[in-house]
Motif scaffolding. Structure first.
Motif, PDB file in Angstrom:
ATOM      1  N   LEU A 152      -9.171  16.873  22.498  1.00 27.73           N
ATOM      2  CA  LEU A 152      -8.397  16.284  21.478  1.00 27.73           C
ATOM      3  C   LEU A 152      -9.023  15.091  20.884  1.00 27.73           C
ATOM      4  N   ALA A 153      -9.905  14.739  21.615  1.00 27.00           N
ATOM      5  CA  ALA A 153     -10.779  13.482  20.631  1.00 27.00           C
ATOM      6  C   ALA A 153     -12.266  14.032  20.379  1.00 27.00           C
ATOM      7  N   VAL A 154     -12.815  15.147  21.015  1.00 25.78           N
ATOM      8  CA  VAL A 154     -14.037  15.747  20.450  1.00 25.78           C
ATOM      9  C   VAL A 154     -13.712  16.359  19.235  1.00 25.78           C
ATOM     10  N   ILE A 155     -12.743  17.365  19.178  1.00 24.14           N
ATOM     11  CA  ILE A 155     -12.725  18.271  17.880  1.00 24.14           C
ATOM     12  C   ILE A 155     -12.317  17.394  16.480  1.00 24.14           C
ATOM     13  N   PRO A 156     -11.413  16.611  16.589  1.00 20.23           N
ATOM     14  CA  PRO A 156     -11.034  15.591  15.328  1.00 20.23           C
ATOM     15  C   PRO A 156     -12.231  14.676  14.979  1.00 20.23           C
ATOM     16  N   SER A 157     -13.107  14.053  16.009  1.00 19.30           N
ATOM     17  CA  SER A 157     -14.163  13.373  15.810  1.00 19.30           C
ATOM     18  C   SER A 157     -15.295  14.178  15.114  1.00 19.30           C
ATOM     19  N   LEU A 158     -15.570  15.247  15.629  1.00 23.79           N
ATOM     20  CA  LEU A 158     -16.407  16.240  14.687  1.00 23.79           C
ATOM     21  C   LEU A 158     -15.923  16.654  13.240  1.00 23.79           C
ATOM     22  N   TYR A 214     -22.929   7.671   6.455  1.00 21.87           N
ATOM     23  CA  TYR A 214     -23.532   8.666   7.104  1.00 21.87           C
ATOM     24  C   TYR A 214     -23.683   7.965   8.535  1.00 21.87           C
ATOM     25  N   LEU A 215     -24.014   6.546   8.757  1.00 21.75           N
ATOM     26  CA  LEU A 215     -23.917   6.117  10.205  1.00 21.75           C
ATOM     27  C   LEU A 215     -22.736   6.113  10.837  1.00 21.75           C
ATOM     28  N   VAL A 216     -21.519   5.980  10.023  1.00 21.29           N
ATOM     29  CA  VAL A 216     -20.487   6.308  10.746  1.00 21.29           C
ATOM     30  C   VAL A 216     -20.095   7.793  11.195  1.00 21.29           C
ATOM     31  N   ALA A 217     -20.596   8.472  10.339  1.00 21.24           N
ATOM     32  CA  ALA A 217     -20.631  10.049  10.767  1.00 21.24           C
ATOM     33  C   ALA A 217     -21.444  10.174  12.058  1.00 21.24           C
ATOM     34  N   ILE A 218     -22.655   9.717  12.157  1.00 18.37           N
ATOM     35  CA  ILE A 218     -23.345   9.752  13.145  1.00 18.37           C
ATOM     36  C   ILE A 218     -22.734   9.358  14.435  1.00 18.37           C
ATOM     37  N   LEU A 265     -19.564   9.166  15.067  1.00 16.96           N
ATOM     38  CA  LEU A 265     -18.453  10.237  15.487  1.00 16.96           C
ATOM     39  C   LEU A 265     -19.280  11.511  15.816  1.00 16.96           C
ATOM     40  N   LEU A 266     -20.164  11.703  15.365  1.00 18.50           N
ATOM     41  CA  LEU A 266     -20.931  12.896  15.947  1.00 18.50           C
ATOM     42  C   LEU A 266     -21.502  12.802  17.563  1.00 18.50           C
ATOM     43  N   ILE A 267     -22.273  11.614  17.652  1.00 19.66           N
ATOM     44  CA  ILE A 267     -22.732  11.229  19.139  1.00 19.66           C
ATOM     45  C   ILE A 267     -21.718  10.975  20.113  1.00 19.66           C
ATOM     46  N   PHE A 268     -20.418  10.408  19.609  1.00 19.49           N
ATOM     47  CA  PHE A 268     -19.237  10.278  20.606  1.00 19.49           C
ATOM     48  C   PHE A 268     -18.470  11.833  20.815  1.00 19.49           C
ATOM     49  N   GLY A 269     -18.486  12.408  19.843  1.00 15.86           N
ATOM     50  CA  GLY A 269     -17.850  13.734  20.117  1.00 15.86           C
ATOM     51  C   GLY A 269     -18.717  14.746  21.122  1.00 15.86           C
ATOM     52  N   LEU A 270     -19.905  14.869  20.789  1.00 17.57           N
ATOM     53  CA  LEU A 270     -20.829  15.561  21.522  1.00 17.57           C
ATOM     54  C   LEU A 270     -21.171  14.995  23.066  1.00 17.57           C
ATOM     55  N   GLY A 271     -21.078  13.724  22.996  1.00 19.41           N
ATOM     56  CA  GLY A 271     -21.457  13.066  24.439  1.00 19.41           C
ATOM     57  C   GLY A 271     -20.150  13.020  25.202  1.00 19.41           C
ATOM     58  N   VAL A 272     -18.796  12.996  24.719  1.00 12.74           N
ATOM     59  CA  VAL A 272     -17.669  13.113  25.530  1.00 12.74           C
ATOM     60  C   VAL A 272     -17.580  14.651  26.016  1.00 12.74           C
ATOM     61  N   TYR A 273     -17.837  15.729  25.087  1.00 10.70           N
ATOM     62  CA  TYR A 273     -17.982  16.827  25.664  1.00 10.70           C
ATOM     63  C   TYR A 273     -18.821  17.040  26.746  1.00 10.70           C
ATOM     64  N   ARG A 274     -20.050  16.809  26.449  1.00  9.69           N
ATOM     65  CA  ARG A 274     -21.155  16.679  27.621  1.00  9.69           C
ATOM     66  C   ARG A 274     -20.665  16.227  28.815  1.00  9.69           C
ATOM     67  N   ALA A 292     -14.345  14.651  11.538  1.00 11.34           N
ATOM     68  CA  ALA A 292     -14.307  13.497  10.776  1.00 11.34           C
ATOM     69  C   ALA A 292     -15.660  13.171  10.176  1.00 11.34           C
ATOM     70  N   ALA A 293     -16.545  13.340  11.382  1.00 10.49           N
ATOM     71  CA  ALA A 293     -17.950  13.375  10.921  1.00 10.49           C
ATOM     72  C   ALA A 293     -18.387  14.265   9.926  1.00 10.49           C
ATOM     73  N   LEU A 294     -18.004  15.524   9.900  1.00  9.82           N
ATOM     74  CA  LEU A 294     -18.151  16.595   8.732  1.00  9.82           C
ATOM     75  C   LEU A 294     -17.717  15.734   7.495  1.00  9.82           C
ATOM     76  N   ALA A 295     -16.415  15.401   7.578  1.00 15.16           N
ATOM     77  CA  ALA A 295     -15.865  14.805   6.210  1.00 15.16           C
ATOM     78  C   ALA A 295     -16.626  13.676   5.645  1.00 15.16           C
ATOM     79  N   LEU A 296     -17.078  12.901   6.703  1.00 15.83           N
ATOM     80  CA  LEU A 296     -17.983  11.757   6.154  1.00 15.83           C
ATOM     81  C   LEU A 296     -19.487  12.218   5.664  1.00 15.83           C
ATOM     82  N   PHE A 297     -20.092  13.205   6.288  1.00 17.52           N
ATOM     83  CA  PHE A 297     -21.187  13.672   5.724  1.00 17.52           C
ATOM     84  C   PHE A 297     -20.882  14.384   4.399  1.00 17.52           C
TER      85      PHE A 297
END
Length: 179
Positions: free
Chosen positions: A30-36, A84-88, A90-99, A38-43
């Motif tokens: 529920l946190a990973v999918i929206p953060s990814l 771009y940095l905010v998108a990054i 969100l990407l690090i957060f989403g993938l890190g939490v998933y992992r 949002a990262a896509l939207a910001l990119f």
């Protein structure tokens, strides 16, 4: 040597409850999918801003149309980098939490452990996110400074002290990373 007594077998309800507890780790999706997302939207937003800037620049120099771009080009680029940095983050957060909570990502495991997406602990995830956030704050500071018009020499000194403080923060951050 004393032996530990064997653990009693689990009951059916205890097994079910523990299975439910273990499955609750998927709540982080529920946190990973929206953060990814949002990262896509910001990119996309950052890229569209840069494309718009390139088109305005081409129009200004090639066709001679549009307003003077000299006052807006640097703040626009800095704003896009900040996005771009905010998108990054969100990407690090989403993938890190998933992992950390769901499952290691096989493709990420094939890369070096220093890769931003390969986090081994929650503290390491926080550290990587904090570094990118600090960079974004510095860029936001730079964007604000670009438009400053000094009224007194004291204001210029304040700016110099602010830049010195940021440089000190970057130095301390790099020093901490080496240890």
């Amino acid at each position: 040597m004393p032996q530990t007594p064997p653990t009693p077998p689990q009951g059916r309800w205890e097994r079910r409850f523990e299975r439910l507890l273990w499955s609750s780790r998927f709540l982080v999706l529920l946190a990973v999918i929206p953060s990814l997302a949002a990262a896509l939207a910001l990119f996309i937003i950052g890229t569209m801003d840069i494309l718009k800037l390139v088109l305005a620049t081409a129009g200004y120099y090639l066709v001679g149309t549009g307003p003077d771009i000299h006052d807006t080009v640097v703040p626009s680029v800095v704003m896009a980098v900040d996005i771009y940095l905010v998108a990054i983050v969100l990407l690090i957060f989403g993938l890190g939490v998933y992992r950390l909570f769901v499952s290691p990502i096989e493709q990420a495991e094939e890369h070096a452990t220093a890769h931003p997406f390969n986090v081994q602990s929650f503290d390491q995830l926080k550290d990587k996110i904090a570094r990118v956030v600090i960079l974004a704050v510095i860029i936001e500071f730079f964007r604000a400074v670009v438009d400053i018009r000094f009224q007194t020499p004291l204001e210029a000194i304040y700016l110099a002290l602010s830049v010195l403080a940021l440089a000190g923060a970057l130095y301390l951050m790099n020093l901490a990373q080496k240890h």
